[in-house]
Enzyme design. Structure first.
Site, short mmCIF file in Angstrom:
data_model
loop_
_atom_site.label_atom_id
_atom_site.label_comp_id
_atom_site.label_asym_id
_atom_site.label_seq_id
_atom_site.Cartn_x
_atom_site.Cartn_y
_atom_site.Cartn_z
CB THR A 1 70.98 30.12 30.98
OG1 THR A 1 70.74 31.27 30.15
CG2 THR A 1 69.89 29.10 30.73
CG ASP B 1 79.63 32.74 27.59
OD1 ASP B 1 78.76 33.37 28.24
OD2 ASP B 1 80.52 33.31 26.92
N GLY C 1 68.23 36.61 19.11
CA GLY C 1 69.56 37.21 18.91
C GLY C 1 69.83 37.53 17.45
CE1 TYR C 2 74.45 40.53 16.96
CE2 TYR C 2 74.76 38.78 18.59
CZ TYR C 2 74.91 40.10 18.19
OH TYR C 2 75.52 41.00 19.04
CE LYS D 1 69.55 28.92 16.84
NZ LYS D 1 69.20 29.97 17.79
CG HIS E 1 75.91 27.93 18.13
ND1 HIS E 1 74.71 28.02 17.45
CD2 HIS E 1 75.83 28.88 19.10
CE1 HIS E 1 73.96 28.97 17.98
NE2 HIS E 1 74.63 29.51 18.98
P1 ITT Z 1 73.06 33.64 30.10
O1 ITT Z 1 74.40 34.24 30.36
O2 ITT Z 1 72.07 33.84 31.24
O3 ITT Z 1 73.14 32.21 29.67
P2 ITT Z 1 73.03 35.45 27.82
O4 ITT Z 1 72.00 35.76 26.77
O5 ITT Z 1 73.63 36.62 28.56
O6 ITT Z 1 72.36 34.40 28.85
P3 ITT Z 1 75.63 34.84 26.65
O7 ITT Z 1 76.38 35.69 27.59
O8 ITT Z 1 76.15 33.48 26.31
O9 ITT Z 1 74.14 34.57 27.18
O10 ITT Z 1 75.41 35.67 25.31
C1 ITT Z 1 74.86 35.05 24.21
C2 ITT Z 1 74.55 36.08 23.12
O11 ITT Z 1 75.08 35.57 21.88
C3 ITT Z 1 73.05 36.19 22.91
O12 ITT Z 1 72.52 37.25 23.67
C4 ITT Z 1 72.96 36.44 21.42
O13 ITT Z 1 73.23 37.81 21.17
C5 ITT Z 1 74.13 35.62 20.86
N1 ITT Z 1 73.71 34.25 20.53
C6 ITT Z 1 74.12 33.12 21.17
N2 ITT Z 1 73.52 32.03 20.64
C7 ITT Z 1 72.71 32.50 19.67
C8 ITT Z 1 71.81 31.88 18.79
O14 ITT Z 1 71.59 30.57 18.83
N3 ITT Z 1 71.16 32.63 17.91
C9 ITT Z 1 71.35 33.96 17.88
N4 ITT Z 1 72.16 34.64 18.69
C10 ITT Z 1 72.83 33.91 19.60
#
Ligand code: ITT
Length: 194
Positions: free
Chosen positions: A11, A72, A154-155, A176, A181
């Site tokens: 990541t 992911d 994020g959210y 958290k 998750h």
């Molecule tokens: P990598 O692919 O480099 O790991 P990414 O941010 O693109 O990084 P994802 O494709 O897995 O990762 O997308 C994850 C998205 O889901 C992230 O950008 C947030 O919008 C949301 N998300 C995932 N986990 C979260 C969390 O713990 N709290 C808030 N939002 C989360």
């Protein structure tokens, strides 16, 4: 002193790395793709969390020896038939723009009574370009109607986990990380590796 076993995270999301590092403590030396400028950018062309997690873990593990772990993850909203789901990071139209993602989610949810949602995380462990195992973690909760709190990413400012009355962004890292998750998936990863 014996050196720690190394875990490479597939990541470039600094928030994921910080959370995983905090949860893993001193059991592994955790590095992520930002420490390896030559690692390729892995395109997330899958339509499920597992497919994307596999692409990331297998892709990066072709470039380095040892254990590679991908994450992911995303938010699934019942009233939106599971959206944003796999497309959580670009829901607002721009990859990784959390402000735009949250603005779109608030807009889509404006008239919705059913506020149920969950975060889902799928992790894949790979070595030598091949998946060795995968794991999944979920936290159920509900969405609030405006942004609350400044922690997390994020959210998080919109999501209240079940059993609490504040968002992840208000509850802070240690709460958290005790029920997210990501922590539920990571616990299984650590048990597998140890
Ligand atoms: P990598 O692919 O480099 O790991 P990414 O941010 O693109 O990084 P994802 O494709 O897995 O990762 O997308 C994850 C998205 O889901 C992230 O950008 C947030 O919008 C949301 N998300 C995932 N986990 C979260 C969390 O713990 N709290 C808030 N939002 C989360």
């Amino acid at each position: 002193m014996q050196s720690l076993p190394r875990l490479i995270l597939a990541t470039r999301n600094a928030h994921k790395t910080a959370e995983i590092r905090a949860m893993i403590g001193d059991r592994f030396e955790v590095l992520d793709a930002t420490a390896f400028p030559d690692f390729p950018e892995i395109e997330e062309t899958g339509t499920t969390f597992l497919e994307n997690a596999r692409l990331k873990a297998e892709g990066i593990s072709r470039c380095i020896d040892g254990w590679v772990l991908s994450d992911d993850s995303g938010l699934e909203v019942d009233a939106l038939s599971g959206a944003p789901g796999v497309w959580s990071s670009s829901y607002g139209g721009e990859e990784g723009n959390h402000a735009k993602n949250n603005a779109r989610l608030l807009h889509e949810m404006a008239d919705q009574q059913d506020r149920r949602a969950r975060f889902r995380c799928t992790m894949v462990l790979a070595r030598g370009g091949v998946e060795q195992a995968h794991f999944s973690g979920i936290v159920e909760g509900k969405l609030v109607e405006s942004l609350h709190g400044t922690g997390g990413f994020g959210y998080d400012p919109l999501f209240i986990p079940e059993g609490y009355d504040q968002t992840f962004a208000e509850l802070g890292d240690s709460i958290k990380n005790s029920l997210s998750h990501r922590s539920r998936a990571l616990d299984q990863v650590v048990a597998y590796l140890l």
